[in-house]
Motif scaffolding. Structure first.
Motif, PDB file in Angstrom:
ATOM      1  N   GLU A   1       2.337  41.221  34.766  1.00  0.00           N
ATOM      2  CA  GLU A   1       1.916  42.022  36.356  1.00  0.00           C
ATOM      3  C   GLU A   1       3.156  42.555  36.622  1.00  0.00           C
ATOM      4  O   GLU A   1       3.413  43.608  37.179  1.00  0.00           O
ATOM      5  CB  GLU A   1       1.277  40.839  36.660  1.00  0.00           C
ATOM      6  N   ASP A   2       3.566  41.755  37.063  1.00  0.00           N
ATOM      7  CA  ASP A   2       5.474  41.742  37.568  1.00  0.00           C
ATOM      8  C   ASP A   2       6.374  42.231  36.290  1.00  0.00           C
ATOM      9  O   ASP A   2       7.232  43.593  36.925  1.00  0.00           O
ATOM     10  CB  ASP A   2       5.790  40.551  37.514  1.00  0.00           C
ATOM     11  N   GLU A   3       5.408  42.383  35.144  1.00  0.00           N
ATOM     12  CA  GLU A   3       7.291  43.449  34.776  1.00  0.00           C
ATOM     13  C   GLU A   3       6.368  45.156  35.149  1.00  0.00           C
ATOM     14  O   GLU A   3       6.989  45.891  34.531  1.00  0.00           O
ATOM     15  CB  GLU A   3       6.291  43.049  32.776  1.00  0.00           C
TER      16      GLU A   3
ATOM     17  N   GLY B   1       4.059  44.802  39.638  1.00  0.00           N
ATOM     18  CA  GLY B   1       2.606  44.220  40.323  1.00  0.00           C
ATOM     19  C   GLY B   1       1.847  44.856  41.050  1.00  0.00           C
ATOM     20  O   GLY B   1       0.624  45.904  40.116  1.00  0.00           O
ATOM     21  N   LYS B   2       0.415  43.688  41.440  1.00  0.00           N
ATOM     22  CA  LYS B   2      -1.215  43.701  41.112  1.00  0.00           C
ATOM     23  C   LYS B   2      -1.313  44.530  41.725  1.00  0.00           C
ATOM     24  O   LYS B   2      -2.355  45.821  41.728  1.00  0.00           O
ATOM     25  CB  LYS B   2      -2.203  42.790  41.434  1.00  0.00           C
TER      26      LYS B   2
ATOM     27  N   TRP C   1       0.822  36.844  35.080  1.00  0.00           N
ATOM     28  CA  TRP C   1       1.634  37.023  35.956  1.00  0.00           C
ATOM     29  C   TRP C   1       2.999  37.771  35.624  1.00  0.00           C
ATOM     30  O   TRP C   1       3.332  38.511  36.674  1.00  0.00           O
ATOM     31  CB  TRP C   1       1.935  35.392  37.048  1.00  0.00           C
ATOM     32  N   GLU C   2       3.898  36.897  34.134  1.00  0.00           N
ATOM     33  CA  GLU C   2       4.890  37.732  34.315  1.00  0.00           C
ATOM     34  C   GLU C   2       4.208  39.326  33.643  1.00  0.00           C
ATOM     35  O   GLU C   2       5.224  40.040  34.114  1.00  0.00           O
ATOM     36  CB  GLU C   2       5.598  37.087  32.815  1.00  0.00           C
TER      37      GLU C   2
ATOM     38  N   ARG D   1      -2.912  45.439  38.436  1.00  0.00           N
ATOM     39  CA  ARG D   1      -4.300  43.959  37.981  1.00  0.00           C
ATOM     40  C   ARG D   1      -5.566  44.654  37.560  1.00  0.00           C
ATOM     41  O   ARG D   1      -5.225  44.564  36.048  1.00  0.00           O
ATOM     42  CB  ARG D   1      -4.658  43.489  39.089  1.00  0.00           C
TER      43      ARG D   1
END
Length: 156
Positions: free
Chosen positions: A93-95, A98-99, A90-91, A106
């Motif tokens: 993905e945030d970097e 986002g998904k 999730w980190e 994702r």
């Protein structure tokens, strides 16, 4: 017929040939076959010009997940691994926005990470940290699964 359409047809034909050789004749690595199946540019398989190019190198623009995107994610992960600061999924993905972000969403991040895992990149602790329980979506669990050529390669 335009040159673009001819190149797309050649890419499609090459893709089928690579997958067929992999499934029926045990050619190529799991990582390379996975890349062709999922449309991830097989960055680690690029040559340096001193040997004949691999089949994917002239079709760079036809992979769904582009070379520059694969390279950017892999270089980021390598840097974090060397710093001993591996992100959770999730980190990660945030970097990368986002998904839902098209280039780095994702599914693209899962594809790039699975390609790296199948190639043998990084170590067990890296993958354990990336897939920390409750810090990744359920579909990311697939990243570290064994590859089954007979059931994961489709001829469509």
């Amino acid at each position: 017929m335009s040159e673009q359409r001819i190149m797309q047809a050649l890419f499609n034909q090459q893709r089928l040939q690579i997958k067929s050789l992999g499934v029926h004749h045990d050619e190529y690595t799991d990582a390379y076959l996975y890349a062709w199946e999922e449309g991830v540019y097989p960055f680690f398989n690029d040559t340096d010009g001193s040997v004949p190019p691999m089949p994917h190198e002239c079709y760079e623009e036809f992979f769904k997940i582009k070379k520059e995107h694969v390279k950017k994610v892999l270089f980021f992960l390598d840097e974090k691994w060397l710093e001993k600061a591996v992100p959770t999924f999730w980190e990660l993905e945030d970097e990368f926005g986002g998904k839902w972000r098209e280039e780095y969403g994702r599914s693209a991040l899962i594809g790039i990470c699975r390609y790296a895992f199948l190639r043998g990149s990084f170590d067990k602790s890296f993958w354990k940290k990336l897939l920390t329980p409750m810090q990744h979506p359920s579909e990311a669990s697939y990243i570290c699964q064994p590859f089954d050529r007979q059931n994961e390669i489709f001829f469509n």
